[in-house]
Design an enzyme around this catalytic site. Structure first.
Site, mmCIF file in Angstrom:
data_model
loop_
_atom_site.group_PDB
_atom_site.id
_atom_site.type_symbol
_atom_site.label_atom_id
_atom_site.label_comp_id
_atom_site.label_asym_id
_atom_site.label_seq_id
_atom_site.Cartn_x
_atom_site.Cartn_y
_atom_site.Cartn_z
ATOM 1 C CB ALA A 105 -0.778 0.121 1.167
ATOM 2 N N GLY A 148 0.780 -5.039 0.782
ATOM 3 C CA GLY A 148 -0.246 -5.335 -0.159
ATOM 4 C C GLY A 148 -0.109 -5.713 -1.428
ATOM 5 C CD GLU A 151 -2.019 -7.676 2.744
ATOM 6 O OE1 GLU A 151 -1.681 -6.579 2.463
ATOM 7 O OE2 GLU A 151 -2.439 -7.857 3.859
ATOM 8 C CD GLU A 171 2.089 -5.582 5.671
ATOM 9 O OE1 GLU A 171 2.741 -6.353 6.127
ATOM 10 O OE2 GLU A 171 1.093 -5.425 4.829
HETATM 11 N N1 CAA Z 1 4.594 3.169 -0.671
HETATM 12 C C1 CAA Z 1 5.061 4.496 -1.147
HETATM 13 N N2 CAA Z 1 6.225 4.672 -1.683
HETATM 14 C C2 CAA Z 1 7.052 3.579 -1.831
HETATM 15 C C3 CAA Z 1 6.519 2.264 -1.282
HETATM 16 C C4 CAA Z 1 5.449 2.081 -0.620
HETATM 17 N N3 CAA Z 1 5.119 1.062 -0.136
HETATM 18 N N4 CAA Z 1 7.647 1.282 -1.666
HETATM 19 C C5 CAA Z 1 8.857 2.008 -2.003
HETATM 20 N N5 CAA Z 1 8.122 3.401 -2.473
HETATM 21 C C6 CAA Z 1 8.910 4.489 -3.030
HETATM 22 C C7 CAA Z 1 10.282 4.896 -2.306
HETATM 23 O O1 CAA Z 1 9.726 5.959 -1.431
HETATM 24 C C8 CAA Z 1 10.992 5.508 -3.260
HETATM 25 O O2 CAA Z 1 10.505 6.728 -3.582
HETATM 26 P P1 CAA Z 1 11.485 8.080 -3.764
HETATM 27 O O3 CAA Z 1 12.310 7.954 -4.850
HETATM 28 O O4 CAA Z 1 10.679 9.301 -4.048
HETATM 29 O O5 CAA Z 1 12.232 8.135 -2.480
HETATM 30 C C9 CAA Z 1 10.735 4.513 -4.408
HETATM 31 O O6 CAA Z 1 9.600 4.079 -4.053
HETATM 32 C C10 CAA Z 1 11.972 3.456 -4.689
HETATM 33 O O7 CAA Z 1 12.017 2.734 -3.162
HETATM 34 P P2 CAA Z 1 13.351 2.590 -2.530
HETATM 35 O O8 CAA Z 1 14.320 3.872 -2.669
HETATM 36 O O9 CAA Z 1 12.976 2.610 -1.322
HETATM 37 O O10 CAA Z 1 14.064 1.444 -3.291
HETATM 38 P P3 CAA Z 1 14.906 0.240 -2.569
HETATM 39 O O11 CAA Z 1 15.207 -0.827 -3.773
HETATM 40 O O12 CAA Z 1 16.069 0.993 -1.904
HETATM 41 O O13 CAA Z 1 14.064 -0.508 -1.492
HETATM 42 C C11 CAA Z 1 12.018 -1.740 -0.928
HETATM 43 C C12 CAA Z 1 13.037 -1.453 -2.055
HETATM 44 C C13 CAA Z 1 12.761 -2.802 -0.119
HETATM 45 C C14 CAA Z 1 10.867 -2.448 -1.519
HETATM 46 C C15 CAA Z 1 11.693 -0.754 -0.173
HETATM 47 O O14 CAA Z 1 11.254 0.456 -0.871
HETATM 48 C C16 CAA Z 1 10.617 -0.698 0.997
HETATM 49 O O15 CAA Z 1 10.854 -1.163 1.827
HETATM 50 N N6 CAA Z 1 9.327 -0.459 0.638
HETATM 51 C C17 CAA Z 1 8.110 -0.353 1.461
HETATM 52 C C18 CAA Z 1 7.526 -1.879 1.762
HETATM 53 C C19 CAA Z 1 6.493 -1.865 2.616
HETATM 54 O O16 CAA Z 1 6.645 -1.593 3.889
HETATM 55 N N7 CAA Z 1 5.353 -2.305 2.364
HETATM 56 C C20 CAA Z 1 4.271 -2.502 3.142
HETATM 57 C C21 CAA Z 1 3.508 -1.237 3.075
HETATM 58 S S1 CAA Z 1 2.118 -1.279 4.194
HETATM 59 C C22 CAA Z 1 0.879 -2.181 3.545
HETATM 60 O O17 CAA Z 1 0.932 -2.537 2.274
HETATM 61 C C23 CAA Z 1 -0.419 -2.376 4.363
HETATM 62 C C24 CAA Z 1 -1.420 -3.156 3.753
HETATM 63 O O18 CAA Z 1 -1.433 -4.320 4.252
HETATM 64 C C25 CAA Z 1 -2.471 -3.270 2.595
#
Ligand code: CAA
Length: 297
Positions: A105, A148, A151, A171
């Site tokens: 998400a 998500g 999911e 998460e």
């Molecule tokens: N939401 C919003 N933006 C996201 C994102 C997310 N879930 N995942 C990545 N991005 C964005 C980053 O903020 C970044 O944007 P900027 O360039 O503007 O800073 C861009 O995508 C590239 O990401 P990274 O620089 O972090 O890339 P990376 O290769 O270094 O890392 C990653 C990749 C490990 C996937 C890391 O981005 C990450 O940990 N993302 C979040 C994953 C996460 O926590 N997901 C769960 C979300 S909550 C949820 O999903 C609730 C539910 O159950 C519905």
């Protein structure tokens, strides 16, 4: 002649399918853009396969690793509903890009949500559009399928993965829990102990581990994944759409109910197939040693 996969890859790399017109592709007999597709900003929609009976949806927010913002999910829900209603479509494929299926998400978008706004708006309610689809949906997962994203893959009926795919429910790292089925569907796929480990640590698992656990049904080289997934959708498309729908409903009952009532449900659907023309045709074709000609009836 270029392969379906090569053409698909070439088309997916261009943002031209939102134009709502036929493409000037070199081989439009293999791939035709969805001429009635609405203008989408966060997804690309296409119709692929030799018989043009596979609906292909590519999540298309590459800069945000396909984070599932509300606008994307509204578009995804609409595309799935449209393909579900389109008689020419036998199965749907949802994919991302090589780096990410979807990284979850959209954290930036939901950062300032609060309990009452979530409850009042029914945050994430659009996700039910995917699980309500009667046609088979196959997830083709390359790269990250996190939160998500994992999911969403689990909302699909079959998950195929590229060998570099990474799954996880991270998460917990951001102070919340999975909110679109991760705590419920994941244990059904992989059992309690593995699901607990994934949800409580936030660790990622790779494609081969995911296959071993039963989360993913097959793993392919990255560049072969979409082609193989489309082939699977085409194979499903050789069967009666009506019976495919009933079979999907019946398998899904295994996740919704007890074994006893699931078996009763299966039996009543099985008996019900004997009221269909396609069941008669399928059995007649077998006995007469000829291919069946299903009419979706
Ligand atoms: N939401 C919003 N933006 C996201 C994102 C997310 N879930 N995942 C990545 N991005 C964005 C980053 O903020 C970044 O944007 P900027 O360039 O503007 O800073 C861009 O995508 C590239 O990401 P990274 O620089 O972090 O890339 P990376 O290769 O270094 O890392 C990653 C990749 C490990 C996937 C890391 O981005 C990450 O940990 N993302 C979040 C994953 C996460 O926590 N997901 C769960 C979300 S909550 C949820 O999903 C609730 C539910 O159950 C519905």
């Amino acid at each position: 002649m270029a392969s379906v996969a090569a053409i698909t890859r070439a088309l997916l790399s261009k943002n031209v399918i939102n134009t709502g017109r036929f493409a000037a592709a070199s081989n439009t007999s293999l791939i035709k853009f969805y001429s009635t597709a609405p203008e989408y900003e966060n997804i690309k929609v296409d119709i692929v396969g030799a018989k043009k009976n596979v609906g292909l949806i590519q999540l298309n927010r590459p800069k945000a690793l396909n984070a599932l913002c509300n606008a994307l999910f509204k578009e995804l829900g609409k595309a799935v509903i449209d393909f579900d209603a389109d008689e020419k479509i036998s199965a749907i494929v949802i994919t991302g890009n090589e780096k990410a299926f979807a990284a979850g998400a959209d954290i930036k978008e939901m950062q300032n949500n609060n309990y009452s706004s979530n409850a009042k708006t029914g945050f994430l309610k659009e996700w039910e559009d995917i699980s309500n689809c009667g046609k088979p949906i196959i997830a083709a997962v390359n790269g990250f399928a996190l939160g998500g994203g994992c999911e969403l893959a689990m909302l699909c009926d079959i998950i195929y993965a590229g060998e570099k795919a990474k799954f996880g429910q991270p998460e917990i790292n951001i102070g919340t829990i999975p909110g679109a089925g991760g705590t419920q569907r994941l244990p059904r796929y992989v059992g309690k102990s593995k699901a607990m480990e994934i949800v409580l640590t936030g660790n990622f698992i790779d494609a081969l581990e995911a296959e071993k656990m039963g989360l993913v049904s097959r793993v392919f080289p990255v560049e072969k994944l979409l082609e193989e997934t489309i082939k699977l959708a085409e194979r499903i498309g050789t069967h009666s759409p009506l019976i495919v729908k009933l079979a999907k409903q019946s398998v899904n009952q295994a996740y919704e109910t007890t074994l006893k009532s699931g078996l009763q449900y299966e039996k009543s659907i099985f008996y019900g197939t004997f009221a269909t023309e396609d069941r008669k045709e399928g059995m007649s074709a077998f006995v007469e040693k000829r291919p069946p000609n299903f009419k979706n009836n």
